[in-house]
Each structure stands twice: as structure tokens, then as C-alpha cells.
Design a protein around this motif. Structure first.
Motif, PDB file in Angstrom:
ATOM      1  N   ASN A 155      33.289  27.259  29.062  1.00 50.71           N
ATOM      2  CA  ASN A 155      32.129  26.427  28.763  1.00 50.71           C
ATOM      3  C   ASN A 155      32.342  24.958  29.116  1.00 50.71           C
ATOM      4  O   ASN A 155      31.409  24.267  29.540  1.00 50.71           O
ATOM      5  N   THR A 156      33.557  24.472  28.920  1.00 44.90           N
ATOM      6  CA  THR A 156      33.820  23.062  29.198  1.00 44.90           C
ATOM      7  C   THR A 156      33.646  22.756  30.676  1.00 44.90           C
ATOM      8  O   THR A 156      33.124  21.696  31.048  1.00 44.90           O
ATOM      9  N   GLU A 157      34.062  23.675  31.529  1.00 44.18           N
ATOM     10  CA  GLU A 157      33.898  23.462  32.971  1.00 44.18           C
ATOM     11  C   GLU A 157      32.435  23.293  33.341  1.00 44.18           C
ATOM     12  O   GLU A 157      32.052  22.319  33.993  1.00 44.18           O
ATOM     13  N   THR A 158      31.611  24.269  32.949  1.00 41.57           N
ATOM     14  CA  THR A 158      30.232  24.325  33.431  1.00 41.57           C
ATOM     15  C   THR A 158      29.256  23.510  32.598  1.00 41.57           C
ATOM     16  O   THR A 158      28.261  22.999  33.125  1.00 41.57           O
ATOM     17  N   HIS A 159      29.528  23.389  31.299  1.00 40.57           N
ATOM     18  CA  HIS A 159      28.549  22.773  30.416  1.00 40.57           C
ATOM     19  C   HIS A 159      28.986  21.426  29.857  1.00 40.57           C
ATOM     20  O   HIS A 159      28.292  20.854  29.019  1.00 40.57           O
ATOM     21  N   TYR A 160      30.115  20.918  30.327  1.00 40.11           N
ATOM     22  CA  TYR A 160      30.531  19.579  29.906  1.00 40.11           C
ATOM     23  C   TYR A 160      30.939  18.748  31.114  1.00 40.11           C
ATOM     24  O   TYR A 160      30.228  17.814  31.501  1.00 40.11           O
ATOM     25  N   PRO A 179      33.783  39.902  26.704  1.00 43.29           N
ATOM     26  CA  PRO A 179      35.116  40.058  27.298  1.00 43.29           C
ATOM     27  C   PRO A 179      35.542  38.768  28.005  1.00 43.29           C
ATOM     28  O   PRO A 179      34.783  38.223  28.810  1.00 43.29           O
ATOM     29  N   TRP A 180      36.743  38.287  27.700  1.00 43.45           N
ATOM     30  CA  TRP A 180      37.173  37.017  28.272  1.00 43.45           C
ATOM     31  C   TRP A 180      37.257  37.077  29.789  1.00 43.45           C
ATOM     32  O   TRP A 180      37.036  36.078  30.479  1.00 43.45           O
ATOM     33  N   GLN A 181      37.598  38.264  30.337  1.00 36.40           N
ATOM     34  CA  GLN A 181      37.689  38.378  31.788  1.00 36.40           C
ATOM     35  C   GLN A 181      36.351  38.050  32.448  1.00 36.40           C
ATOM     36  O   GLN A 181      36.302  37.438  33.518  1.00 36.40           O
ATOM     37  N   GLU A 182      35.275  38.455  31.763  1.00 36.10           N
ATOM     38  CA  GLU A 182      33.942  38.255  32.325  1.00 36.10           C
ATOM     39  C   GLU A 182      33.566  36.784  32.380  1.00 36.10           C
ATOM     40  O   GLU A 182      33.162  36.265  33.427  1.00 36.10           O
ATOM     41  N   HIS A 183      33.689  36.073  31.256  1.00 38.19           N
ATOM     42  CA  HIS A 183      33.227  34.691  31.311  1.00 38.19           C
ATOM     43  C   HIS A 183      34.188  33.770  32.044  1.00 38.19           C
ATOM     44  O   HIS A 183      33.747  32.802  32.670  1.00 38.19           O
ATOM     45  N   LEU A 184      35.490  34.047  32.014  1.00 41.54           N
ATOM     46  CA  LEU A 184      36.386  33.226  32.827  1.00 41.54           C
ATOM     47  C   LEU A 184      36.023  33.336  34.303  1.00 41.54           C
ATOM     48  O   LEU A 184      35.993  32.344  35.027  1.00 41.54           O
ATOM     49  N   SER A 185      35.742  34.552  34.744  1.00 38.48           N
ATOM     50  CA  SER A 185      35.412  34.776  36.148  1.00 38.48           C
ATOM     51  C   SER A 185      34.064  34.153  36.512  1.00 38.48           C
ATOM     52  O   SER A 185      33.941  33.444  37.520  1.00 38.48           O
ATOM     53  N   ARG A 186      33.042  34.389  35.691  1.00 37.75           N
ATOM     54  CA  ARG A 186      31.695  33.915  36.022  1.00 37.75           C
ATOM     55  C   ARG A 186      31.618  32.387  36.002  1.00 37.75           C
ATOM     56  O   ARG A 186      31.032  31.773  36.902  1.00 37.75           O
ATOM     57  N   ARG A 188      34.117  30.228  36.320  1.00 40.27           N
ATOM     58  CA  ARG A 188      34.918  29.656  37.397  1.00 40.27           C
ATOM     59  C   ARG A 188      34.195  29.795  38.737  1.00 40.27           C
ATOM     60  O   ARG A 188      34.245  28.875  39.574  1.00 40.27           O
ATOM     61  N   GLU A 189      33.538  30.913  38.957  1.00 43.99           N
ATOM     62  CA  GLU A 189      32.771  31.080  40.186  1.00 43.99           C
ATOM     63  C   GLU A 189      31.686  30.010  40.293  1.00 43.99           C
ATOM     64  O   GLU A 189      31.488  29.415  41.359  1.00 43.99           O
TER      65      GLU A 189
END
Length: 251
Positions: A155-160, A179-186, A188-189
Motif C-alpha cells: 500500500n505504501t508504494e501505490t497509495h503513499y 494472500p500476500w503473494q497476490e497484493h505484493l505482485s499486483r 509492485r506491477e
């Protein structure tokens, strides 16, 4: 190894007494490097070894070597600028970034993500959801467990960081229940897509002032790299502490 010339430091005195009051020392020639301590003498004392750790991280990920050799002598540290407050810009932050600066950020984020995934890929739920007995922790921070930290990173990457320089992504905030794999990937993309677009922008400064601070492209990019390295170190400590307390219970 020692440094061939004095290490120039940009020193930020943070005023948030609820968890983050102290001194952040940045060394701007080394993108994403910073260290923190409660006092100025302590943070300046830490810099040479912490910076060598950072250079080792770069070496392990095949980045070009930087100005370090092995002469004898004590590393010198000199403060070139001091700022006081929360979310303050340093003088170099006002300069427009360059496409090369963005490229280095992208490459370093690939390296930080590699190290993060190596640390968490095999963790069981019991470790992901363990609430560590922190010595100090801000009351406003909601990311105590590893699982919560991973959602916070996304969240910090995209929303801050991105939003503070006017880049708004369409992605929804990450939930720690997903699932952490899902949001880390999405997330970061989305971050990488934004950075590749940013590289071709006519405005690579994007200085913005807010009621609670100021932001620029250079500040956002150095913070992106620093933030994932910071929390990867924190996660490794949590994992170590988890197994130590398990061993103590079993003894």
C-alpha cells in the motif's frame, strides 16, 4: 574495506515523539541508503558500517561498484545539510530526477524484492501472524505482524509514495486478509508501470507541498528503495525472534 573520501551525510531530525523521533542519516550518492538512531552522534557513528552493508547488498545483486577501496584509516563522516521536521525535503530533493535515476530505482527495487521474497517464501502462518514484543513501536502504525507489514509495503508504494508525487494508480488498497503473494505482485506491477511512465515525463521534479510535508520525485524514489530494505530487515528480525521464543518455551 574503507571509504576513499569522507562520507557526506544529509541529516534529518524527525520530531514525531510517538515512535520515530530521532535522526535519519541519508547518503544521497547511494540511492535508498539511510540509517537511524535516537541521537546525532550515534547515527553518525553507525554510518560507515551500515553503508558497507548497503554496498555489499549492491554487490550481491551485480550493481556496478562504487567508490570504496581498502586503504587504512578511519572513515570520516561529514554532515552537509540538516533539516528538522516531518516529511521534509533536502536541497537535492528539489532537483529533477533523471531517466537514469529512475532506471536505478527500478533495478534496486528488483533487488529488494528478491531479498524480501527469499526471507518470506517458506513462512508458515504461525510466523506470518506472530505479534512480536517490540521494544518501541508507534501507536499509529498498524503493521505489527509480518503479514501486516507485507500489506503495508504494498500500500505504501501505490497509495503513499506515488500518490504524493501525483501518480494515482487504479489498484485498490491491499488487505492483509488477502494472500500476500497476490497484493505484493499486483502493487509492485502497478509501481513498475508507473515508474516506466514517469521516466518519459517532462516533469521529473514534481515538487508538491502538503499540510504535513513536501514531496518530490527524488524523495519518493529514494524512499521506495529504502522502505523495502528497512522492512525486509525488520521481517528477518521478527523471524529470528519468533524461533528464539519458541526455543525458550521448549527449553
Amino acid at each position: 574495506m574503507q571509504f576513499t573520501k569522507p562520507i557526506q551525510v544529509w541529516l534529518h531530525k524527525a520530531l514525531d515523539e510517538d515512535g520515530e523521533a530521532g535522526y535519519h542519516a541519508w547518503v544521497f550518492p547511494y540511492l535508498g541508503f539511510a540509517t537511524w538512531a535516537e541521537t546525532e552522534p550515534h547515527v553518525l557513528e553507525k554510518i560507515p558500517q551500515k553503508l558497507l552493508d548497503y554496498l555489499q547488498f549492491r554487490y550481491q545483486h551485480d550493481f556496478p561498484p562504487q567508490d570504496v577501496s581498502s586503504p587504512s584509516g578511519q572513515a570520516q563522516v561529514e554532515v552537509v545539510e540538516r533539516v528538522i521536521g516531518n516529511e521534509i525535503l533536502f536541497s537535492p530533493d528539489y532537483k529533477p530526477a533523471t531517466p537514469q535515476f529512475v532506471d536505478e530505482t527500478i533495478a534496486l527495487l528488483h533487488a529488494t524484492r528478491t531479498e524480501l521474497l527469499e526471507a518470506i517464501s517458506e513462512l508458515a502462518d504461525a510466523v506470518l501472524d506472530w505479534d512480536p514484543p517490540y521494544r518501541r513501536f508507534p501507536s499509529w502504525a498498524r503493521w505489527r505482524t509480518i503479514r501486516q507489514i507485507l500489506a503495508h509495503l504494498a500500500n505504501t508504494e501505490t497509495h503513499y509514495y506515488l500518490s504524493c508525487i501525483g501518480i494515482n494508480t487504479e489498484i485498490s488498497p491491499a488487505s492483509e486478509n488477502a494472500p500476500w503473494q497476490e497484493h505484493l505482485s499486483r502493487h509492485r506491477e502497478a509501481t513498475m508501470e508507473a515508474l516506466h511512465t514517469l521516466k518519459t515525463s517532462h516533469n521529473l521534479a514534481r515538487i508538491r507541498f502538503y499540510d504535513d510535508g513536501a514531496w518530490s520525485v527524488r524523495k519518493a524514489l529514494r524512499r521506495l528503495v529504502w522502505h523495502e530494505r528497512l522492512h525486509t530487515k525488520s521481517i528477518r528480525r521478527i523471524i529470528k525472534d519468533y524461533w528464539a521464543q519458541r526455543d525458550n518455551l521448549a527449553a
